[in-house]
Design a protein around this motif. Structure first.
Motif, mmCIF file in Angstrom:
data_model
loop_
_atom_site.group_PDB
_atom_site.id
_atom_site.type_symbol
_atom_site.label_atom_id
_atom_site.label_comp_id
_atom_site.label_asym_id
_atom_site.label_seq_id
_atom_site.Cartn_x
_atom_site.Cartn_y
_atom_site.Cartn_z
ATOM 1 N N TYR A 46 6.589 2.547 1.463
ATOM 2 C CA TYR A 46 5.398 1.758 1.168
ATOM 3 C C TYR A 46 5.128 0.816 2.344
ATOM 4 O O TYR A 46 6.053 0.437 3.068
ATOM 5 N N ILE A 47 3.888 0.452 2.529
ATOM 6 C CA ILE A 47 3.478 -0.375 3.655
ATOM 7 C C ILE A 47 3.133 -1.773 3.156
ATOM 8 O O ILE A 47 2.431 -1.912 2.155
ATOM 9 N N PHE A 90 0.839 -1.201 0.000
ATOM 10 C CA PHE A 90 0.000 0.000 0.000
ATOM 11 C C PHE A 90 0.872 1.249 0.000
ATOM 12 O O PHE A 90 2.001 1.227 0.498
ATOM 13 N N THR A 91 0.312 2.335 -0.535
ATOM 14 C CA THR A 91 0.966 3.637 -0.410
ATOM 15 C C THR A 91 0.724 4.139 1.007
ATOM 16 O O THR A 91 -0.091 3.585 1.752
ATOM 17 N N LEU A 92 1.377 5.223 1.381
ATOM 18 C CA LEU A 92 1.146 5.813 2.704
ATOM 19 C C LEU A 92 -0.268 6.363 2.842
ATOM 20 O O LEU A 92 -0.762 6.539 3.950
ATOM 21 N N ARG A 93 -0.926 6.601 1.733
ATOM 22 C CA ARG A 93 -2.320 7.069 1.763
ATOM 23 C C ARG A 93 -3.316 5.922 1.825
ATOM 24 O O ARG A 93 -4.514 6.139 1.821
ATOM 25 N N GLY A 94 -2.821 4.680 1.847
ATOM 26 C CA GLY A 94 -3.683 3.522 2.002
ATOM 27 C C GLY A 94 -4.195 2.905 0.711
ATOM 28 O O GLY A 94 -5.046 2.030 0.742
ATOM 29 N N ARG A 95 -3.675 3.314 -0.423
ATOM 30 C CA ARG A 95 -4.106 2.765 -1.710
ATOM 31 C C ARG A 95 -3.318 1.489 -2.010
ATOM 32 O O ARG A 95 -2.085 1.488 -2.012
ATOM 33 N N LYS A 96 -4.029 0.392 -2.260
ATOM 34 C CA LYS A 96 -3.364 -0.862 -2.606
ATOM 35 C C LYS A 96 -2.781 -0.735 -4.010
ATOM 36 O O LYS A 96 -3.466 -0.362 -4.948
ATOM 37 N N THR A 138 7.154 -1.531 6.862
ATOM 38 C CA THR A 138 7.427 -0.606 5.754
ATOM 39 C C THR A 138 8.551 -1.115 4.872
ATOM 40 O O THR A 138 9.427 -1.858 5.315
ATOM 41 N N THR A 180 2.516 -6.100 9.828
ATOM 42 C CA THR A 180 2.659 -4.891 9.025
ATOM 43 C C THR A 180 4.066 -4.330 9.180
ATOM 44 O O THR A 180 4.743 -4.584 10.176
#
Length: 158
Positions: A139-140, A87-93, A153, A151
């Motif tokens: 990225y997460i 995921f991005t830091l904004r939570g988008r897969k 990074t 979880t």
């Protein structure tokens, strides 16, 4: 006061970019140090899924075969289904990690967890999303198996 004047002089001489890069590197290091594998398992060794480590968390996917992929290692004695997403830091897969089975060169780099039913496996990510290279950044990853979630990074440096 002398130190303040010296710092101000460095900025005036055009070193602002250098100081900015040093501050950015320090901030990234702090974020990576603060990221935890929150789902680390404390079950009996060899009895169920157990996250081992993020073997490679800083990747430079430039094709030189050095740190081109992120590697997550785990022990999977029950051969449970394992899934990891990026995921991005904004939570988008943006991607899913690729399974690397037991006995492959990448999985062989993982530490072996002692136990009668040990089954060391790994997941990798090549720094791509939807077939294209991602930008440098943090990225997460979210790894799920059985009732456990891990979880952490991954830092992509280009």
């Amino acid at each position: 006061m002398k130190k303040i004047n010296e710092i101000h002089g460095n900025f005036a001489k055009g070193n602002a970019l250098r100081w900015g890069m040093i501050l950015l590197a320090a901030a990234i290091a702090a974020v990576l140090a603060g990221s935890l594998e929150t789902g680390r398992v404390h079950a009996q060794v060899g009895s169920s899924f157990m996250f081992s480590e993020a073997r490679v968390r800083v990747i430079t996917p430039n094709g030189d075969s050095k740190n081109d992929v992120a590697i997550l290692c785990y022990d999977n004695p029950k051969a449970s289904g394992v899934r990891a997403e990026i995921f991005t830091l904004r939570g988008r897969k943006i991607s899913e990690m690729t399974f690397v089975g037991n006995g492959t060169p990448l999985a062989n780099n993982c530490p072996v967890i002692p136990g009668p039913a040990s089954n060391t496996e790994a997941l990798t990510w090549d720094g791509k999303a939807f077939g294209a290279s991602v930008r440098s950044g943090i990225y997460i990853y979210v790894l799920k198996s059985e009732d456990k979630v891990v979880t952490g990074t991954i830092l992509v440096v280009r």
